[in-house]
Scaffold this motif. Structure first.
Motif, PDB file in Angstrom:
ATOM      1  N   THR A 197      46.721  32.916  27.553  1.00  0.00           N
ATOM      2  CA  THR A 197      48.098  32.484  27.295  1.00  0.00           C
ATOM      3  C   THR A 197      49.073  33.286  28.148  1.00  0.00           C
ATOM      4  N   ILE A 198      48.858  34.587  28.205  1.00  0.00           N
ATOM      5  CA  ILE A 198      49.712  35.436  29.038  1.00  0.00           C
ATOM      6  C   ILE A 198      49.581  35.028  30.503  1.00  0.00           C
ATOM      7  N   ALA A 199      48.368  34.691  30.929  1.00  0.00           N
ATOM      8  CA  ALA A 199      48.147  34.277  32.317  1.00  0.00           C
ATOM      9  C   ALA A 199      48.907  32.998  32.647  1.00  0.00           C
ATOM     10  N   VAL A 200      49.008  32.076  31.700  1.00  0.00           N
ATOM     11  CA  VAL A 200      49.778  30.849  31.933  1.00  0.00           C
ATOM     12  C   VAL A 200      51.257  31.181  32.129  1.00  0.00           C
ATOM     13  N   VAL A 201      51.775  32.090  31.321  1.00  0.00           N
ATOM     14  CA  VAL A 201      53.175  32.513  31.459  1.00  0.00           C
ATOM     15  C   VAL A 201      53.388  33.193  32.814  1.00  0.00           C
ATOM     16  N   VAL A 202      52.478  34.101  33.175  1.00  0.00           N
ATOM     17  CA  VAL A 202      52.577  34.798  34.461  1.00  0.00           C
ATOM     18  C   VAL A 202      52.487  33.796  35.609  1.00  0.00           C
ATOM     19  N   ALA A 203      51.595  32.828  35.495  1.00  0.00           N
ATOM     20  CA  ALA A 203      51.470  31.810  36.548  1.00  0.00           C
ATOM     21  C   ALA A 203      52.767  31.031  36.692  1.00  0.00           C
ATOM     22  N   GLY A 204      53.428  30.719  35.582  1.00  0.00           N
ATOM     23  CA  GLY A 204      54.718  30.029  35.641  1.00  0.00           C
ATOM     24  C   GLY A 204      55.768  30.845  36.371  1.00  0.00           C
ATOM     25  N   ILE A 205      55.794  32.132  36.080  1.00  0.00           N
ATOM     26  CA  ILE A 205      56.734  33.027  36.774  1.00  0.00           C
ATOM     27  C   ILE A 205      56.398  33.087  38.260  1.00  0.00           C
ATOM     28  N   HIS A 206      55.127  33.148  38.576  1.00  0.00           N
ATOM     29  CA  HIS A 206      54.713  33.216  39.981  1.00  0.00           C
ATOM     30  C   HIS A 206      55.035  31.924  40.722  1.00  0.00           C
ATOM     31  N   VAL A 207      55.010  30.795  40.038  1.00  0.00           N
ATOM     32  CA  VAL A 207      55.418  29.542  40.675  1.00  0.00           C
ATOM     33  C   VAL A 207      56.893  29.635  41.090  1.00  0.00           C
TER      34      VAL A 207
END
Length: 85
Positions: free
Chosen positions: A34-44
């Motif tokens: 779940t944290i990785a999905v949030v981080v991926a969104g920020i990285h996008v």
């Protein structure tokens, strides 16, 4: 050295997040996907910023965009530092 260490930790985070998702870890480590999905969104968003504002400073914008997606701000710092100079 600081940037390299942060990139190593970031790769470790992504590996652990993928392992947690695939293996279905429980407890606190179960939150890694779940944290990785949030981080991926920020990285996008960081990739979008790189692409709009900094890609002209890159000799290989596509490869740098991929690295910005993986490493985030740690890869963009060299482009931002040259922007401020």
């Amino acid at each position: 050295m600081f940037i390299l260490l942060n990139k190593v930790v970031t790769v470790l985070f992504w590996i652990l997040a993928i392992m947690a998702g695939v293996q279905g870890w429980d407890g606190l480590l179960g939150w890694l996907p779940t944290i990785a999905v949030v981080v991926a969104g920020i990285h996008v968003l960081e990739v979008a910023y790189f692409w709009m504002a900094l890609k002209h400073k890159s000799s290989n914008p596509v490869a740098d965009a991929v690295q910005v997606f993986i490493f985030g701000i740690f890869h963009m710092r060299r482009f931002i530092q040259t922007e401020a100079a």
